[in-house]
Design a protein around this motif. Structure first.
Motif, PDB file in Angstrom:
ATOM      1  N   ILE A   1       1.269  -0.926   0.302  1.00 44.91           N
ATOM      2  CA  ILE A   1      -0.226  -0.057   0.117  1.00 44.91           C
ATOM      3  C   ILE A   1       0.657   1.316  -0.212  1.00 44.91           C
ATOM      4  O   ILE A   1       1.078   2.059  -0.661  1.00 44.91           O
TER       5      ILE A   1
ATOM      6  N   GLN B   1       2.361   1.308  -3.360  1.00 52.34           N
ATOM      7  CA  GLN B   1       1.859   2.005  -4.724  1.00 52.34           C
ATOM      8  C   GLN B   1       1.188   3.623  -4.125  1.00 52.34           C
ATOM      9  O   GLN B   1       1.141   3.765  -5.313  1.00 52.34           O
ATOM     10  N   GLN B   2       1.109   3.690  -2.770  1.00 52.48           N
ATOM     11  CA  GLN B   2       0.445   5.503  -2.746  1.00 52.48           C
ATOM     12  C   GLN B   2       1.382   6.639  -3.415  1.00 52.48           C
ATOM     13  O   GLN B   2       0.771   7.062  -3.844  1.00 52.48           O
TER      14      GLN B   2
ATOM     15  N   PHE C   1       2.700   5.795  -7.698  1.00 52.79           N
ATOM     16  CA  PHE C   1       1.465   5.557  -8.593  1.00 52.79           C
ATOM     17  C   PHE C   1       1.974   6.027  -9.743  1.00 52.79           C
ATOM     18  O   PHE C   1       2.032   5.179 -10.468  1.00 52.79           O
ATOM     19  N   ASN C   2       2.375   6.788 -10.086  1.00 54.56           N
ATOM     20  CA  ASN C   2       3.028   7.710 -11.231  1.00 54.56           C
ATOM     21  C   ASN C   2       4.239   7.007 -12.131  1.00 54.56           C
ATOM     22  O   ASN C   2       4.579   6.999 -12.958  1.00 54.56           O
TER      23      ASN C   2
ATOM     24  N   LYS D   1       1.059  -1.945 -12.698  1.00 56.37           N
ATOM     25  CA  LYS D   1       0.337  -0.917 -11.536  1.00 56.37           C
ATOM     26  C   LYS D   1      -1.381  -0.924 -11.164  1.00 56.37           C
ATOM     27  O   LYS D   1      -1.697  -0.329 -10.584  1.00 56.37           O
ATOM     28  N   ASN D   2      -1.852  -1.378 -13.180  1.00 53.81           N
ATOM     29  CA  ASN D   2      -3.686  -1.637 -11.979  1.00 53.81           C
ATOM     30  C   ASN D   2      -3.418  -2.519 -11.154  1.00 53.81           C
ATOM     31  O   ASN D   2      -4.495  -2.731 -10.362  1.00 53.81           O
TER      32      ASN D   2
ATOM     33  N   ARG E   1      -2.912  -1.769  -8.019  1.00 48.45           N
ATOM     34  CA  ARG E   1      -4.747  -0.424  -7.687  1.00 48.45           C
ATOM     35  C   ARG E   1      -5.069  -1.665  -7.140  1.00 48.45           C
ATOM     36  O   ARG E   1      -5.577  -0.689  -6.360  1.00 48.45           O
ATOM     37  N   HIS E   2      -5.689  -2.644  -7.906  1.00 49.41           N
ATOM     38  CA  HIS E   2      -7.172  -3.451  -7.115  1.00 49.41           C
ATOM     39  C   HIS E   2      -6.928  -3.725  -5.856  1.00 49.41           C
ATOM     40  O   HIS E   2      -7.449  -4.626  -5.016  1.00 49.41           O
TER      41      HIS E   2
ATOM     42  N   ARG F   1      -3.960  -3.087  -3.368  1.00 47.62           N
ATOM     43  CA  ARG F   1      -4.623  -2.088  -2.201  1.00 47.62           C
ATOM     44  C   ARG F   1      -6.184  -2.115  -1.769  1.00 47.62           C
ATOM     45  O   ARG F   1      -6.361  -1.607  -0.835  1.00 47.62           O
ATOM     46  N   ASN F   2      -6.478  -1.708  -3.105  1.00 42.69           N
ATOM     47  CA  ASN F   2      -7.911  -1.427  -3.060  1.00 42.69           C
ATOM     48  C   ASN F   2      -9.090  -1.966  -2.149  1.00 42.69           C
ATOM     49  O   ASN F   2      -9.639  -1.980  -1.636  1.00 42.69           O
TER      50      ASN F   2
ATOM     51  N   ASP G   1     -12.437  -5.611  -6.407  1.00 44.66           N
ATOM     52  CA  ASP G   1     -12.054  -5.013  -5.610  1.00 44.66           C
ATOM     53  C   ASP G   1     -13.502  -4.141  -6.506  1.00 44.66           C
ATOM     54  O   ASP G   1     -14.081  -4.602  -7.387  1.00 44.66           O
TER      55      ASP G   1
END
Length: 152
Positions: free
Chosen positions: A40, A43-44, A47-48, A78-79, A82-83, A85-86, A110
């Protein structure tokens, strides 16, 4: 104990040390908790700058075929991160067992909306594959030290 260097880097490293030193039952629960430091925060923070390559079993532990539902056609690291993490942040993680005794896989979901009606990501991943992905992700983050913003 204070953080003397870049917070995110030290937090990742300390989390790795905790996971490596933990040797009693419930280690899968500990690993999900450790995802704050291993997945997390990186990833945060990055992110970019996260890899846009498609996940692969040999490099990331998770193959794109391990993912059964994704709204975006993009199964990039990356995606996927993100998922995941969510899912961790919004109660979309469940443990599963193939033998009714041992935790063998993790169900990750997610959703697009708060009512959990529209799935945007769904995967059932073997625990070992999941750990490989998270560990590889953390290792990637450690190589990106110059991109972290905070300095102590």
């Amino acid at each position: 104990m204070e953080y003397k260097n870049i917070f995110e880097i030290e937090f990742i490293q300390r989390t790795q040390e905790i996971v490596n030193g933990y040797q009693i039952p419930f280690e899968n629960t500990l690993f999900i908790n450790a995802c704050v430091g291993l997945l997390i925060i990186p990833q945060q923070s990055l992110f970019n700058h996260l890899p846009t390559e498609v996940v692969s079993a040999d490099k990331w532990g998770i193959a794109d075929t391990d993912i059964s539902c994704i709204k975006e056609p993009n199964k990039s690291v990356k995606n996927v991160a993100r998922h995941i993490r969510n899912a961790i942040a919004h109660d979309g993680i469940r443990f599963g067992s193939d033998n009714g005794k041992d935790i063998t896989h993790i169900k990750i979901t997610d959703w697009k909306d708060e009512r959990h009606k529209t799935e945007t990501f769904k995967a059932v991943i073997e625990v070992t594959k999941f750990k490989t992905f998270v560990w590889a992700f953390a290792q990637f983050a450690l190589t990106q030290q110059s991109l972290f913003k905070s300095q102590n």
